[in-house]
Design a protein around this motif. Structure first.
Motif, PDB file in Angstrom:
ATOM      1  N   ASP A 167     -32.777  17.703  -9.053  1.00  5.43           N
ATOM      2  CA  ASP A 167     -33.882  17.378  -9.946  1.00  5.43           C
ATOM      3  C   ASP A 167     -33.376  17.495 -11.387  1.00  5.43           C
ATOM      4  O   ASP A 167     -33.010  18.586 -11.827  1.00  5.43           O
ATOM      5  N   PRO A 168     -33.300  16.381 -12.147  1.00  2.44           N
ATOM      6  CA  PRO A 168     -32.678  16.453 -13.478  1.00  2.44           C
ATOM      7  C   PRO A 168     -33.509  17.234 -14.494  1.00  2.44           C
ATOM      8  O   PRO A 168     -32.997  17.621 -15.533  1.00  2.44           O
ATOM      9  N   ARG A 169     -34.792  17.466 -14.192  1.00  2.00           N
ATOM     10  CA  ARG A 169     -35.639  18.126 -15.198  1.00  2.00           C
ATOM     11  C   ARG A 169     -35.185  19.544 -15.470  1.00  2.00           C
ATOM     12  O   ARG A 169     -35.213  20.015 -16.598  1.00  2.00           O
ATOM     13  N   GLN A 170     -34.718  20.229 -14.406  1.00  2.00           N
ATOM     14  CA  GLN A 170     -34.285  21.614 -14.619  1.00  2.00           C
ATOM     15  C   GLN A 170     -33.051  21.647 -15.498  1.00  2.00           C
ATOM     16  O   GLN A 170     -32.896  22.497 -16.372  1.00  2.00           O
ATOM     17  N   GLU A 172     -32.289  19.459 -17.726  1.00  2.00           N
ATOM     18  CA  GLU A 172     -32.735  19.150 -19.078  1.00  2.00           C
ATOM     19  C   GLU A 172     -33.346  20.383 -19.741  1.00  2.00           C
ATOM     20  O   GLU A 172     -33.093  20.672 -20.909  1.00  2.00           O
ATOM     21  N   ALA A 173     -34.143  21.120 -18.959  1.00  2.00           N
ATOM     22  CA  ALA A 173     -34.799  22.312 -19.500  1.00  2.00           C
ATOM     23  C   ALA A 173     -33.768  23.322 -19.977  1.00  2.00           C
ATOM     24  O   ALA A 173     -33.871  23.886 -21.069  1.00  2.00           O
ATOM     25  N   ARG A 184     -25.598  25.922 -17.842  1.00  2.00           N
ATOM     26  CA  ARG A 184     -26.338  24.837 -17.195  1.00  2.00           C
ATOM     27  C   ARG A 184     -26.009  24.796 -15.706  1.00  2.00           C
ATOM     28  O   ARG A 184     -26.880  24.656 -14.860  1.00  2.00           O
ATOM     29  N   ALA A 188     -29.140  25.795 -13.566  1.00  2.00           N
ATOM     30  CA  ALA A 188     -29.878  24.578 -13.208  1.00  2.00           C
ATOM     31  C   ALA A 188     -29.335  23.919 -11.942  1.00  2.00           C
ATOM     32  O   ALA A 188     -30.103  23.451 -11.109  1.00  2.00           O
TER      33      ALA A 188
END
Lengths: 265, 273
Positions: A167-170, A172-173, A184, A188
């Motif tokens: 999931d790329p959102r994590q 990014e977060a 990262r 992530a």
């Protein structure tokens, strides 16, 4: 208006009738030629039936005792080889898997890692083992290297696919908080792929044990060497004992790994 | 004061893991490391390190012997390749013919008896799966004598477990609604199978068979090492006579065969599913 009174079931795979005929004829022709070109020495096969019966008898009444030291040595070699090669393979497959994931690695590294993984996967363990035995001499060390090499290809590919699907959102977060590259990865990516990696590692452990029983045939140590010797000496009862031990260990590995995979995920 | 309170609260809130879990994970790491070191020590007890240090030189030497491959030798490989193809294809066919009924006996929803027949079918699957085809070949060559027949049977015996396992898992996951619909019309057991179960599993059955065929091509290339025919037999001859340029050519041919068969099976599977 006349409705059809009968129903004809449509064909599932190849709807066109003419193509079906072509396929059937081709298949029949191949079977005819293929079976025709198999040369069988029926006399020899018939003589073998008696040996086959002896082997079945040996399997039903296995002899664990008379070659006990050989069998014990083989099992220990196989198991230690499996453990060390799986661990080394996991450690090495993490960088290769990361390098082969399109979303986190630069292009040159990506191509290098993909190439290495593809090469490692297309060579069978036993051919690699032949070369490594030629280089490193007979024994478990060559087997260890073979299995490690195969594990890198297997786990590296699956890990790379797993990283590509995170999931790329994590990610990014974590980057938004100013996390470094390592942070990262640690916060992530790793938590997302870790459960799957643990499951795959146990699966690979299972495969490595099975393979360790095979590469002994070309001299890379382990229970395969014991089995090969037993069959060469026509000691079918000892061979039966080795086979039963292999089946039991494989079953135990499969159940444990299934249980652990369930526990992790 | 305020910030201190905030920090305290934060420390209390933000643990990466619960305490007990942290201990289990730490213990897991400890056991793994200890076990690996222990196994490493036992495994390398009999290793002659002289050979290991020597390996780079040996590798250079081997490479210089292997390169270039003896391309002319390829003309004597055609027959062996054809044999390999036959071993894989006929072995797969024989294997799936046996695996099909075994899968139905092993699936919980189609087996005639969960208590008696299912365990036997499961045992067949496990026994076939846990023994590699090379070991099957080793046994069969000892029993039947060297030749293609031993190879075909070895491939078939190994394929039974693989195909039957995947197939029976597929059968257990079918949609029961259509089974019920067909049996509601008064169909017999065999008719239910023919009209409700088989149409549902046929695509996956063909997919599994093709997948196994592709694996079998890969495995049949090496069966010759124990005398079961095919291109592995040529490999064994070349290795025994230390004809390294021939060995490298055979390895190249095997790699090519494996890649082509993988491409074919992937393409056909895509067409079916």
């Amino acid at each position: 208006m006349n409705y059809p009174t009968t129903w004809k079931r449509p064909h599932y795979i190849v709807p066109s009738a003419s193509w079906r005929i072509v396929l059937y004829v081709a298949a029949l022709a191949y079977l005819f030629v293929g079976i025709g070109s198999v040369e069988v020495n029926w006399l020899r096969a018939y003589e073998g039936l008696e040996r086959g019966a002896r082997f079945v008898q040996g399997f039903l009444q296995p002899d664990f005792t008379s070659r006990f030291t050989d069998i014990k040595q083989g099992i220990i070699e196989s198991l230690t080889m499996t453990v060390t090669s799986t661990v080394a393979g996991i450690i090495l497959s993490v960088p290769f898997g990361m390098g082969a994931a399109r979303n986190i690695s630069p292009k040159p590294i990506y191509y290098f890692c993909r190439g290495f993984i593809a090469f490692s996967r297309s060579m069978q363990e036993i051919i690699v083992a032949i070369f490594l035995v030629a280089l490193f001499g007979f024994g478990a060390f060559a087997g260890f290297l073979t299995l490690t090499y195969a594990t890198i290809g297997f786990l590296g590919k699956l890990l790379a696919e797993e990283i590509e699907e995170i999931d790329p959102r994590q990610l990014e977060a974590i980057s938004a908080t100013g996390g470094s590259w390592f942070q990262r990865f640690h916060y992530a990516i790793w938590p997302q792929v870790m459960p799957r990696l643990v499951g795959l590692s146990f699966y690979r452990f299972d495969i490595n044990f099975r393979e360790s029983a095979v590469i002994g045939i070309v001299g890379a140590g382990g229970i395969g060497a014991t089995l090969n010797t037993a069959i060469d000496r026509y000691e079918y009862d000892s061979a039966g004992a080795v086979l039963i031990i292999i089946i039991l260990i494989v079953m135990a590995c499969e159940y444990t790994s299934g249980w652990i995979r369930k526990w992790v995920s | 004061m305020d910030t201190q309170m905030g920090q305290l609260e934060q420390e209390k809130l933000w643990h990466r893991r619960m305490n007990k879990k942290a201990w289990i994970i730490w213990g897991g790491w400890l056991v793994t490391v200890a076990l690996s070191v222990f196994c490493w020590n036992i495994m390398t007890e009999n290793t002659l390190w002289v050979f290991v240090y020597d390996a780079p030189e040996q590798a250079a030497d081997l490479l210089s012997r292997m390169l270039p491959p003896r391309w002319g030798y390829i003309h004597s490989l055609y027959g062996a390749l054809w044999d390999t193809l036959n071993i894989a294809t006929l072995g797969t066919l024989l294997g799936i013919i046996i695996a099909f009924p075994v899968a139905f006996l092993a699936a919980r929803n189609t087996t005639p008896s969960v208590l008696f027949v299912r365990p036997i079918a499961l045992f067949i699957i496990v026994a076939s799966r846990s023994i590699n085809s090379l070991i099957w070949a080793l046994l069969l060559v000892a029993i039947l004598g060297p030749g293609i027949l031993a190879g075909i049977l070895a491939i078939a015996l190994r394929s039974i477990g693989f195909v039957a396992k995947l197939l029976y898992e597929g059968i257990e996951e079918i949609n029961p609604v259509s089974v019920e619909a067909v049996s509601a019309t008064g169909a017999s057991r065999l008719q239910v199978m023919d009209y409700a179960i088989i149409p549902q599993i046929l695509p996956s059955f063909l997919g599994i068979s093709l997948f196994r065929w592709d694996i079998n091509i890969r495995e049949s290339t090496i069966l010759g090492l124990v005398g079961a025919g095919g291109i592995g037999l040529q490999l064994q001859h070349s290795l025994n006579t230390l004809a390294w340029p021939q060995v490298s050519l055979i390895v190249v041919v095997i790699l090519g065969t494996v890649i082509v068969s993988e491409a074919i099976s992937a393409k056909v599977r895509k067409m079916i599913i």
